[in-house]
Design an enzyme around this catalytic site. Structure first.
Site, short mmCIF file in Angstrom:
data_model
loop_
_atom_site.label_atom_id
_atom_site.label_comp_id
_atom_site.label_asym_id
_atom_site.label_seq_id
_atom_site.Cartn_x
_atom_site.Cartn_y
_atom_site.Cartn_z
N GLY A 46 0.84 -1.20 0.00
CA GLY A 46 0.00 0.00 0.00
C GLY A 46 0.87 1.24 0.00
N GLN A 51 3.45 9.93 0.41
CA GLN A 51 4.72 9.22 0.59
C GLN A 51 5.67 9.44 -0.59
OE1 GLN A 51 2.56 5.39 1.86
NE2 GLN A 51 4.52 5.20 2.86
N CYS A 99 5.91 -0.06 7.18
CA CYS A 99 5.58 1.06 6.30
C CYS A 99 6.79 1.36 5.43
CB CYS A 99 5.22 2.27 7.15
SG CYS A 99 4.82 3.73 6.18
N HIS A 141 -4.31 2.31 8.04
CA HIS A 141 -2.90 2.72 8.02
C HIS A 141 -2.65 3.77 6.93
CE1 HIS A 141 1.60 1.69 7.97
NE2 HIS A 141 1.43 2.40 6.87
N HIS A 145 -1.91 8.19 6.80
CA HIS A 145 -0.91 8.97 6.05
C HIS A 145 -1.51 10.27 5.53
CE1 HIS A 145 2.67 6.48 5.84
NE2 HIS A 145 1.98 5.42 5.47
NI NI Z 1 2.68 3.41 5.53
#
Ligand code: NI
Length: 175
Positions: A46, A51, A99, A141, A145
């Site tokens: 994911g 990110q 992560c 999760h 973010h």
């Molecule tokens: Ni993550």
């Protein structure tokens, strides 16, 4: 296909609160494809747009990667645009999370075991889902973010401080 570098903690850009996608257009679909490419290149299941430094409310996910499809090369990712959680169960579940932005650190996180959520798909169509298991955990999760929250923020202050120290040290050593 463009693999983009993934930001790692501690990086202030990971703390940004992402903004809604106003229109699901070709540009957004291209961004989602880049995100999927970047996720596969990093062996992840994911990824949130923030990110790769784009603070927009987009998540890509491919939970099949867990079950060995990575080796077979089968790719079956989905995008979740402007996702919202509309219900959470009182029952909790604990999974060991990791992560791509917190490399080589894994720890148990408690989250609601089941959720209902709604989001837009890559055609801009509104979808409602009920999720449990890995999907429920992963969605929560990834949605964290979008609020600038990492899974280590769910751990004790002491533990988080220790992990961040370790990450900073690892980054320095990598130059
Ligand atoms: Ni993550």
């Amino acid at each position: 296909m463009t693999v983009r570098p993934i930001l790692t903690a501690p990086d202030p850009r990971l703390k940004a609160v992402s903004t809604d996608v106003e229109k699901v257009d070709a540009e957004i679909r291209k961004l989602a494809e880049d995100m999927a490419d970047s996720m596969y290149a990093a062996d992840g299941i994911g990824l949130a747009a923030v990110q790769i430094g784009v603070p927009k409310r987009i998540i890509v996910m491919d939970l099949n990667q867990e079950e060995g499809d990575q080796k077979s090369g089968k790719k079956d990712w989905r995008a979740f645009i402007n996702p919202k959680i509309t219900w959470t169960s009182d029952e909790m579940a604990t999974y060991e999370e990791g992560c791509l932005s917190v490399p080589e650190i894994y720890d148990d996180v408690d989250r609601p075991a089941r959720i209902k959520a709604e989001y837009l798909d890559l055609n801009g169509k509104r979808i409602e889902i009920e999720a449990d298991g890995m999907l429920a955990t992963c969605l929560q999760h990834e949605m964290d973010h979008l609020e600038g929250v990492l899974f280590i923020d769910h751990l004790s202050r002491l533990k988080r401080a220790m992990l961040l120290k370790k990450l900073t040290k690892a980054k320095k050593m990598a130059g």
